[in-house]
Design a protein around this motif. Structure first.
Motif, PDB file in Angstrom:
ATOM      1  N   UNK A 189       0.725  -1.071   0.143  1.00  0.00           N
ATOM      2  CA  UNK A 189      -0.070  -0.009   0.212  1.00  0.00           C
ATOM      3  C   UNK A 189       0.850   0.698   0.023  1.00  0.00           C
ATOM      4  N   UNK A 190       0.521   2.261  -0.609  1.00  0.00           N
ATOM      5  CA  UNK A 190       0.909   4.490  -0.714  1.00  0.00           C
ATOM      6  C   UNK A 190       1.170   4.120   0.775  1.00  0.00           C
ATOM      7  N   UNK A 191       2.046   4.839   1.080  1.00  0.00           N
ATOM      8  CA  UNK A 191       1.970   4.277   3.228  1.00  0.00           C
ATOM      9  C   UNK A 191       2.923   5.871   2.892  1.00  0.00           C
ATOM     10  N   UNK A 192       2.624   6.943   3.538  1.00  0.00           N
ATOM     11  CA  UNK A 192       3.969   8.038   4.044  1.00  0.00           C
ATOM     12  C   UNK A 192       4.221   7.534   5.604  1.00  0.00           C
ATOM     13  N   UNK A 193       6.023   7.964   5.616  1.00  0.00           N
ATOM     14  CA  UNK A 193       6.757   7.039   6.889  1.00  0.00           C
ATOM     15  C   UNK A 193       7.271   8.071   7.997  1.00  0.00           C
ATOM     16  N   UNK A 194       6.484   7.797   8.814  1.00  0.00           N
ATOM     17  CA  UNK A 194       6.715   8.365   9.855  1.00  0.00           C
ATOM     18  C   UNK A 194       8.087   8.377  10.661  1.00  0.00           C
ATOM     19  N   UNK A 195       8.951   8.944  11.011  1.00  0.00           N
ATOM     20  CA  UNK A 195      10.562   8.090  12.371  1.00  0.00           C
ATOM     21  C   UNK A 195      10.166   8.750  13.325  1.00  0.00           C
ATOM     22  N   UNK A 196      10.334   8.222  14.768  1.00  0.00           N
ATOM     23  CA  UNK A 196      10.800   8.482  15.772  1.00  0.00           C
ATOM     24  C   UNK A 196      11.849   9.035  16.196  1.00  0.00           C
ATOM     25  N   UNK A 197      12.345   9.694  16.323  1.00  0.00           N
ATOM     26  CA  UNK A 197      14.319  10.182  16.180  1.00  0.00           C
ATOM     27  C   UNK A 197      14.903   9.391  17.851  1.00  0.00           C
ATOM     28  N   UNK A 198      13.409   9.749  18.520  1.00  0.00           N
ATOM     29  CA  UNK A 198      14.147   8.886  19.922  1.00  0.00           C
ATOM     30  C   UNK A 198      14.343   7.498  19.603  1.00  0.00           C
ATOM     31  N   UNK A 199      12.989   7.243  19.664  1.00  0.00           N
ATOM     32  CA  UNK A 199      12.705   5.379  19.315  1.00  0.00           C
ATOM     33  C   UNK A 199      13.599   4.245  18.533  1.00  0.00           C
ATOM     34  N   UNK A 200      13.352   5.156  17.250  1.00  0.00           N
ATOM     35  CA  UNK A 200      13.548   4.657  16.172  1.00  0.00           C
ATOM     36  C   UNK A 200      12.570   3.803  15.849  1.00  0.00           C
ATOM     37  N   UNK A 201      11.587   3.890  15.917  1.00  0.00           N
ATOM     38  CA  UNK A 201      10.369   3.098  15.759  1.00  0.00           C
ATOM     39  C   UNK A 201      10.593   3.676  13.929  1.00  0.00           C
TER      40      UNK A 201
END
Length: 219
Positions: A70-82
């Motif tokens: 699926x087309x998706x928007x990737x969001x990174x949590x810079x602290x947890x790495x998730x």
């Protein structure tokens, strides 16, 4: 880890102190902020649950990509790495959480766990979805039957300040892999204009916003 953004249904990880009243002539679209999904945007959130230590998340909207076809928007949590993957429907003022990646651990939702904002006070929507957790040696499925209701516009005060918010309430019947069913009720308040959760309560346990910024601007 708690996905601090916007989810009304229980994932994996902001009612007391409410002020003001609801306004039936306003729509929850006032709390939908497309900037939170715009590539290049950055936002940070600090929250506190009861007597626990404060938790900080710092999000960066990385790219438009593919997640499980699926087309998706990737969001990174810079602290947890998730990395969390969303689908967005701007015309419908809604988004869905498709899944989360953390190293060799993954959990995803089928269909995506939807959050709708184009609702008038008193309107609700229902959804059934499965959260599938993929670990290196096993897979576990949890099924959610959820009813999400927009209560109305309320003004509330949290440590971060006083906000005009959209109040949502969700009732979830959760079926565990063992077949055991649990009832999980939650309430969430999202800031008008900003779309950030300022309070979130699950069965009497509440998170409150301490501070938040969007693209370097304090809200």
């Amino acid at each position: 880890m708690k996905i601090k953004l916007i989810s009304l249904a229980l994932m994996s990880g902001v009612i007391s102190g409410c002020g003001g009243g609801s306004s039936a002539d306003e729509n929850a679209a006032a709390c939908f902020n497309e900037t939170l999904f715009k590539v290049g945007s950055r936002y940070s959130i600090v929250t506190k649950e009861g007597n626990n230590d404060a938790e900080r998340s710092s999000f960066s909207v990385m790219e438009t990509t593919q997640f499980r076809g699926q087309q998706a928007i990737k969001v990174n949590d810079e602290i947890s790495g998730f990395n969390t993957y969303y689908s967005l429907d701007s015309s419908d003022k809604s988004y869905s959480i498709l899944g989360v990646m953390d190293g060799d651990t993954e959990w995803y939702y089928t269909p995506g766990q939807q959050n709708k904002f184009d609702l008038n006070a008193g309107e609700s929507f229902e959804q059934t979805y499965t959260k599938i957790t993929v670990l290196p040696e096993q897979t576990a499925d949890v099924v959610f039957d959820s009813v999400n209701k927009f209560i109305g516009i309320e003004t509330i005060t949290v440590p971060a300040g006083t906000y005009k918010t959209c109040r949502f309430e969700a009732k979830n019947t959760v079926t565990l892999p063992s077949g055991l069913k649990q009832q999980v009720n939650l309430t969430a308040w999202y800031a008008v204009r900003y779309g950030i959760q300022v309070k979130y309560e699950v069965d009497g346990v509440a998170d409150e916003l301490i501070e938040a910024t969007i693209d370097g601007m304090k809200i």
